[in-house]
Design an enzyme around this catalytic site. Sequence first.
Site, mmCIF file in Angstrom:
data_model
loop_
_atom_site.group_PDB
_atom_site.id
_atom_site.type_symbol
_atom_site.label_atom_id
_atom_site.label_comp_id
_atom_site.label_asym_id
_atom_site.label_seq_id
_atom_site.Cartn_x
_atom_site.Cartn_y
_atom_site.Cartn_z
ATOM 1 N N ASP A 26 -17.408 -40.268 -30.762
ATOM 2 C CA ASP A 26 -17.639 -40.400 -29.313
ATOM 3 C C ASP A 26 -18.879 -39.610 -28.908
ATOM 4 O OD1 ASP A 26 -16.898 -37.808 -29.517
ATOM 5 O OD2 ASP A 26 -15.037 -38.002 -28.360
ATOM 6 N N ASP B 66 -19.222 -36.727 -27.408
ATOM 7 C CA ASP B 66 -19.196 -35.315 -27.776
ATOM 8 C C ASP B 66 -19.545 -35.128 -29.248
ATOM 9 O OD1 ASP B 66 -18.775 -33.616 -25.712
ATOM 10 O OD2 ASP B 66 -16.846 -32.873 -26.506
ATOM 11 N N GLU C 232 -15.709 -30.670 -36.553
ATOM 12 C CA GLU C 232 -15.647 -30.261 -35.163
ATOM 13 C C GLU C 232 -14.191 -29.960 -34.794
ATOM 14 O OE1 GLU C 232 -16.271 -33.866 -33.031
ATOM 15 O OE2 GLU C 232 -15.824 -32.985 -31.087
ATOM 16 N N ASP D 215 -16.272 -36.586 -34.286
ATOM 17 C CA ASP D 215 -15.698 -37.785 -33.665
ATOM 18 C C ASP D 215 -16.766 -38.839 -33.391
ATOM 19 O OD1 ASP D 215 -13.211 -36.748 -33.715
ATOM 20 O OD2 ASP D 215 -13.193 -36.097 -31.618
#
Length: 653
Positions: A514, A516, A439, A512
Amino acid sequence: MAANYNSKDIVVLQGLDAVRLRPGMYIGTTGIKGMHHLLWEIVDNAIDEIANGYGNKITITIHTDNSVTVKDNGRGIPVDKHPTLKVSGVQVVFTQLHAGGKFNNSNYSYSGGLHGVGASVTNALSEWLKVEVCREGQRYFMEFKAVKKSKDKISGGVPVTPLQCLGPTTETGTTVTFKPDDRIFKDCLFDRETIAKRVRELAFLNKGIVIELIDENQVEELGDQVRVYNYTEGLKEFIRFINEKNTVIYKEPIYIEAKTNLIELTCAIQHVDLYSENVFSYVNNIPTPEGGMHETGLKSGITKAFNEIARNMGLLKEKDQNLLGEDYREGMTVVLAIKMKNVQFEGQTKTKLGNPEARLEVENIIYDGLINFANQTSSKPILTEIINKAKGAAKVRDAARKAKEITRQKNSVDSYSLIGKLSSCTGRNPLLNEVFIVEGDSAGGSAKQARDRSFQAILPLRGKPLNVEKKRLSQVLDNEEIRTIISALGTGIGSDFNIEHLKYNKVIIMADADQDGAHIRAILLTFFYRYMRELINAGHVYVAIAPLYKIYKKGFEKYVYDEADYDDVVKEAGPGYNVTRFKGLGEMSYMQLWETTMNPSKRVLIRVTIDDVADAEEMITTLMGDNIEARKKYITANANFNKVDKFEERSKK
Ligand code: 28G
């Protein structure tokens, strides 16, 4: 008596010793999955007894010492002496490989795959196993255990006593308690959720059966120590459950049930307002995600029947061409469950039905069932919905085909610029190569510096790729990120997919830890699930797990990958430690990224598997679908975004 007893055991034990010698041959693995298999062997027998028409209830109890009890209220295993083996029926069932006649006996008709290897396998791999049988007014008991024979030889499933009669009872049924041998299954514990999922599935597949699941590890106040699964409408309820999060285009699922000399069949069909097809098939209660003859028959039966119905209803005119199967299957959810004898499983994961005779049999039953359904006046509005949806699908199919042609040309024209994003590796052996889908450009940049370019390729994604869940193929192919992935992997997609063209043995999603990142992972997994499912089935898709923290001091350095491990590592470090928290891949130096996430000898990868198709389906539709409320709820309930659970299992490298 005792001498006689022992001589009989000799033959028997040779069989069980083979199981202990090579457990993998009988149960696949000696990991947690294999250990659960011991339970499924026993549960299968209880289900068989009830499916044969005796009893209606099964209770499964998980005890705190990792033993499990399974109880049914069937007839009870026969206790009289077996005519040739000269020991009780109970002893035969638990000490003869393949006892119970699951393979050749007309009493016991169905078997399949690794399932149906028999209760003796469970016995052979248990520390101890106890059976209680209530039958013809008496209660009986027998116990087996693993016995040390010499310094390095243990025999499993050795009778402690012959079958004993304990006195009168009015009950009937069988109760089996066993404890998996932890010398074979090291550090494995029964998992309530794994068991619950399979039990729920079995309850859907065997309507009317009551399955109670009790977990004694669960303290009462926390809620569900006891769960009861009971679906009087079987597959109809299964389909409602699968489609729960979506908008259905008619309320009542179509239901077909039939029994012939060859097979027993149940099937439920319901359409939702989306575009993908979802076929869940089972043979003898075993999922067949790779499909096979029964699915082929199902599909041709559906296509034939609906085309005929469409003509009869005047929705297809004489001049019109027949619609294609894929048109009718757009947005269709189907559950097909058949039972048959002598099944042959094929395919990469032995979950594809090979029996050719199943094809026509299923086709005919489905065709007849649908024609029959069409003859009921109440079915007209439902059929109109289905056929009109299929006509819509046929229209865009044409457009999609054109779009695909264009994309193919685009791909070859642009392939330079598309592949331009990809930093390919220098090695030319697809079996050794891996590609990281990363990403963001900055993480992509670090990954490029970090990698071992001899076998690791990096594909950075710009923005979020398209959420394919609500899109038709033509729209999916319009998305540049998606096209980049397709051309990088080399396989093509959908019906054009060819795994032999795969350029990488491992396709690793690196995002990641997280929210997102979780969303991007979910989007990519959805894409693979919908358009390259074989890639997942063949075990090529992985999720890289990046560390959340680094804990260090002089002479100590450790990375923490799971929030739950944090306290342990801090304790291990002792006083005076420092903590670095990584908010994303971009916050690591490329050396750290290599050390923690990309270096094959140190990294943590999760291999993506589809253990439970309905479950994966639920996750996908919830995360990717229309229902925003359901999605919020799901995300709140599964807030640990570092764990991509439900869809995968950890692979020990
Ligand atoms: C509770 C945990 C698992 C079972 C039965 C019932 C019969 C049976 C099971 O027979 C054939 C015959 C003797 C070896 C069959 C009872 C016919 C008449 C049965 C279970 C092969 C097996 N009456 N219930 N097996 N035997 N439940 N539950 O295992 O020689 S297994």
